[in-house]
Design an enzyme around this catalytic site. Structure first.
Site, PDB file in Angstrom:
ATOM      1  CB  SER A 268      -0.930  -0.075   1.212  1.00 17.77           C
ATOM      2  OG  SER A 268      -2.104   0.588   0.925  1.00 17.77           O
ATOM      3  CG  HIS A 409      -5.719  -2.446   0.326  1.00 20.93           C
ATOM      4  ND1 HIS A 409      -4.970  -2.094  -0.766  1.00 20.93           N
ATOM      5  CD2 HIS A 409      -5.225  -1.741   1.383  1.00 20.93           C
ATOM      6  CE1 HIS A 409      -4.064  -1.201  -0.400  1.00 20.93           C
ATOM      7  NE2 HIS A 409      -4.201  -0.974   0.904  1.00 20.93           N
TER       8      HIS A 409
HETATM    9  C1  GCU Z   1      -5.408   4.816   1.320  1.00 18.42           C
HETATM   10  C2  GCU Z   1      -4.743   5.594   0.203  1.00 18.42           C
HETATM   11  C3  GCU Z   1      -3.895   4.693  -0.682  1.00 18.42           C
HETATM   12  C4  GCU Z   1      -2.934   3.883   0.165  1.00 18.42           C
HETATM   13  C5  GCU Z   1      -3.692   3.167   1.255  1.00 18.42           C
HETATM   14  C6  GCU Z   1      -2.812   2.466   2.281  1.00 18.42           C
HETATM   15  O1  GCU Z   1      -6.379   3.972   0.806  1.00 18.42           O
HETATM   16  O2  GCU Z   1      -5.750   6.253  -0.506  1.00 18.42           O
HETATM   17  O3  GCU Z   1      -3.187   5.460  -1.624  1.00 18.42           O
HETATM   18  O4  GCU Z   1      -2.192   3.009  -0.637  1.00 18.42           O
HETATM   19  O5  GCU Z   1      -4.437   4.077   2.009  1.00 18.42           O
HETATM   20  O6  GCU Z   1      -1.659   2.796   2.431  1.00 18.42           O
HETATM   21  O7  GCU Z   1      -3.362   1.629   2.987  1.00 18.42           O
END
Ligand code: GCU
Length: 430
Positions: A268, A409
């Site tokens: 992420s 995710h």
């Molecule tokens: C949010 C953000 C993303 C990121 C994510 C994370 O969703 O919008 O860009 O990758 O957090 O780091 O969990």
């Protein structure tokens, strides 16, 4: 790439993903039919218009130009290694995890100032290794004690992210949170395969909220009289990536580690960070981006899921200020994220997506990996070798690797199985 074929492929993909879209942040485009046509900036052309036809021209000239684009417009410029850095071994356990591992804890002090930020590294190495081992290095979100339930891990302090414009706060980590992220780290699996794992808590480098600058390593480098970095200087992602390089500085001094075989990995926002760390620091031998999305592996021009404006609005501290120029103006950017992936070349790079993670735009992550391919090929390596997105759970493992797995995710055991297979193929026996 043929854009019409691309659009047709996307429609099939959208249909496959239609169900889980509802679980993603609202207000974004999740409709493939609404992704505009786009033209990616060319990788194999110098700024002066000349084509890049050989490896030497890429290595000596074009690579530097591309790196400079990301420094100036996206993550900002970072300083080098600090002069007064010190490494302190704070614990050593040769019989950790029931005898399977050697566990070390090392504090990286970035400065002599007593209240300056310091990064605590947790390192597991396979017990009884006959020679220095390759290592996966990544920052973690919850503190080192969250990576494994091992009661010997130091319980440090953790930061909240702050809410509604309020700054985050620092609190002692709780015993209950030991091992809470162990699913994401798969320490035992990594050790069994003969690798080590090194990790540090990202908030040791900079806590993750707008206003975290005073607690960040960035504050150690402000020029006299300045309260904030310039528009082309590092944001938090730059700071975290810098911290990864400092962790590698330590690993280079550890005789149990094969520092020529360190794979930098991140999930992420920390996947964005891993890609940027590997782009700048060619000592990293391999890079893995897990669900890194916008500002990471995903093409910005696709306008699917998160956008540059979303990033700059919700996380104003992550990127350099110049990045804001591209809010709603992705097509005017002299960069796109396939160029970031190409900066890993010829080192192996693996991009992992999750099917339900539409906010991160799995297809955009795949297409960035595809479009980095020509640089790998110029350097005698193999790109993804296809522009057709593979079905779930069918990884591709050329020098550029990719998989999409079912689910949301996250980082899962399935993801780690692929990272390990990819490392076995490209890193271990090299
Ligand atoms: C949010 C953000 C993303 C990121 C994510 C994370 O969703 O919008 O860009 O990758 O957090 O780091 O969990």
């Amino acid at each position: 790439m043929n854009l019409r074929a691309e659009v047709a492929g996307c429609l099939v993909f959208a249909a496959l993903l239609a169900g889980p879209a509802a679980a993603q942040p609202a207000g974004a485009n999740y409709d493939e039919a609404k992704v505009p046509n786009y033209l990616l900036p060319g990788l194999l052309k110098l700024k002066n218009g000349e084509p890049v036809k050989d490896a030497a021209t890429w290595n000596r000239r074009r690579r530097q130009e591309v790196l400079a684009l990301f420094q100036e417009h996206v993550y900002g410029r970072s300083p080098g290694r600090p002069r007064h850095m010190r490494f302190e071994l704070t614990s050593l356990e040769k019989q950790a995890l029931g005898g399977k591992a050697v566990r070390k804890e090392v504090t990286v002090r970035f400065s002599d100032k007593p209240d300056a930020p310091a990064m605590h590294l947790l390192i597991y190495l396979p017990a009884g290794a006959a020679r220095p081992v390759p290592v996966f290095l990544g920052l973690n979100f919850g503190g080192n004690h969250a990576v494994n339930a091992d009661p010997g891990i130091r319980l440090g302090e953790v930061w909240t992210r702050g809410e509604a414009g309020k700054p985050g706060v620092k609190r002692p980590a709780t015993v209950e949170s030991r091992g809470s992220a162990s699913g994401r780290w798969q320490v035992e699996k990594v050790l069994e395969k003969g690798y080590g794992l090194a990790t540090g808590y990202y908030c040791d480098i900079e806590p993750d909220f707008d206003g975290g600058l005073p607690y960040s390593v960035r504050s150690l480098f402000l020029r006299a009289g300045r309260k904030a970095p310039e528009a082309d200087e590092w944001g938090a992602i730059g700071a975290w990536a810098w911290g990864l390089s400092r962790a590698l500085d330590y690993l280079e001094t550890d005789r149990d580690v094969d520092a020529g075989k360190v794979a930098v990995m991140g999930h992420s926002r920390l996947g964005k960070t891993a890609l940027w760390a590997a782009a700048q620091d060619t000592r990293f031998a391999m890079v893995i981006s897990n669900d890194s999305g916008e500002g990471g592996a995903a093409l910005s021009r696709r306008r699917f899921g998160e956008t540059i404006r979303d990033l700059n609005t919700r996380f104003p501290h992550w990127f350099c200020l110049n990045y804001r120029k591209y809010n709603d103006r992705e097509d005017e950017a002299p960069f796109d994220q396939h160029m970031l992936i190409a900066l890993a070349a010829p080192r192996p790079v693996y991009v992992a997506s999750a099917q339900e993670d539409l906010w991160a735009d799995p297809r955009g992550e795949f297409l960035a990996a595809v479009n980095a391919g020509p640089v790998f090929e110029l350097l005698g390596k193999q790109g993804l070798g296809t522009d057709q997105m593979p079905p779930v759970h069918q990884p591709i493992m050329n020098s550029v690797g990719y998989h999409i797995r079912a689910g949301k995710h996250d980082v899962t055991a399935y993801d780690w199985d692929q990272f390990l297979a990819f490392a076995d193929k490209h890193l271990k026996g090299r």
